[in-house]
Write an enzyme that holds these catalytic residues in place. Structure first.
Site, PDB file in Angstrom:
ATOM      1  N   HIS A  91      -0.721  -8.657 -12.642  1.00 15.60           N
ATOM      2  CA  HIS A  91      -0.824 -10.122 -12.621  1.00 15.60           C
ATOM      3  C   HIS A  91      -1.445 -10.630 -13.915  1.00 15.60           C
ATOM      4  CE1 HIS A  91       0.058 -11.224  -8.331  1.00 15.60           C
ATOM      5  NE2 HIS A  91      -0.039  -9.909  -8.232  1.00 15.60           N
TER       6      HIS A  91
ATOM      7  N   GLU B  68      -1.648 -13.445 -15.070  1.00 18.40           N
ATOM      8  CA  GLU B  68      -2.210 -14.800 -14.951  1.00 18.40           C
ATOM      9  C   GLU B  68      -3.640 -14.777 -14.421  1.00 18.40           C
ATOM     10  OE1 GLU B  68      -0.372 -13.309 -12.810  1.00 18.40           O
ATOM     11  OE2 GLU B  68      -0.657 -14.084 -10.775  1.00 18.40           O
TER      12      GLU B  68
ATOM     13  N   CYS C  52       4.930  -8.745 -10.685  1.00 22.57           N
ATOM     14  CA  CYS C  52       4.696  -8.118  -9.387  1.00 22.57           C
ATOM     15  C   CYS C  52       5.871  -8.387  -8.428  1.00 22.57           C
ATOM     16  CB  CYS C  52       3.347  -8.549  -8.842  1.00 22.57           C
ATOM     17  SG  CYS C  52       2.662  -7.328  -7.739  1.00 22.57           S
TER      18      CYS C  52
HETATM   19  N1  GLN Z   1       3.613  -5.940  -2.441  1.00 24.43           N
HETATM   20  C1  GLN Z   1       4.233  -7.168  -2.784  1.00 24.43           C
HETATM   21  C2  GLN Z   1       5.727  -7.144  -2.538  1.00 24.43           C
HETATM   22  O1  GLN Z   1       6.256  -6.191  -2.104  1.00 24.43           O
HETATM   23  C3  GLN Z   1       3.984  -7.527  -4.227  1.00 24.43           C
HETATM   24  C4  GLN Z   1       2.532  -7.793  -4.448  1.00 24.43           C
HETATM   25  C5  GLN Z   1       2.240  -8.820  -5.480  1.00 24.43           C
HETATM   26  O2  GLN Z   1       3.104  -9.567  -5.917  1.00 24.43           O
HETATM   27  N2  GLN Z   1       0.996  -8.906  -5.838  1.00 24.43           N
HETATM   28  O3  GLN Z   1       6.375  -8.107  -2.804  1.00 24.43           O
END
Ligand code: GLN
Length: 190
Positions: free
Chosen positions: A173, A175, A80
């Protein structure tokens, strides 16, 4: 020998990654300084907020040493926000947000509209016999994949898990779903 895996612990969801890796038999260190980074064989860059993480990387003087390790071929799993930081191109980022530019993809931050900002889906992953339950939280969308990048999973037509050299990046994610297969694969590839 147990691999020594660092989990970048400046911000975001690092603890759950550390727990899974430990469970899988890795030796895990939380990484907040360049000295700590120098002592690990591989790194997990967790989800969180990429703009904040970028700022904290800069403040901790980790950007350069991290970039050096990555370019020298250290194994890395970015999820992410971690995926965003590793991408070559970020759309809808903050102007001052840093990119480590390791994986030749274009990602759009917060690309899923407000109604489905967060959602879960079962996705097929190359090499896994059963689907992986993926949790997406304000996830980035991969809008372009370069020739050096292999797509390991898609949600609909969008790539959500990619590999490039020794880097694996996920828009979701891994995890958070109680499934250790992705981390196990990351360790097996080291
Ligand atoms: N929206 C977040 C960002 O721009 C990422 C979201 C996340 O890691 N769950 O970093």
């Amino acid at each position: 020998m147990k691999p020594r895996v660092g989990v970048l612990a400046l911000q975001g969801g690092f603890a759950a990654h550390a727990a899974i890796l430990q469970n899988l038999g890795a030796r895990v260190d939380e990484i907040r300084t360049a000295e700590q980074l120098a002592s690990v064989d591989a790194l997990v860059m967790p989800g969180g907020e990429s703009t904040t993480m970028s700022m904290l990387l800069e403040r901790s003087e980790l950007l350069e040493p991290l970039s050096e390790r990555l370019n020298a071929g250290m194994g890395v799993l970015g999820t992410c926000a971690g995926m965003i930081l590793l991408a070559v191109e970020v759309v809808d980022g903050r102007a001052d947000q840093h990119s480590l530019g390791l994986v030749d993809i274009t990602v759009r931050r917060n690309a899923y509209g407000t109604q489905i900002e967060s959602f879960e889906a079962d996705i097929g992953v190359d090499g896994f016999e059963t689907p992986f339950h993926a949790v997406f939280i304000r996830a980035p969308a991969v809008e372009r994949v370069g020739p050096t990048v292999e797509v390991l999973a898609r949600h609909g037509s969008r790539p959500v898990l990619c590999r490039s050299g020794r880097a694996m990046v996920a828009a979701f994610h891994p995890e958070l779903s109680g499934d250790e297969r992705l981390h196990a694969r990351f360790l097996a590839d080291l």
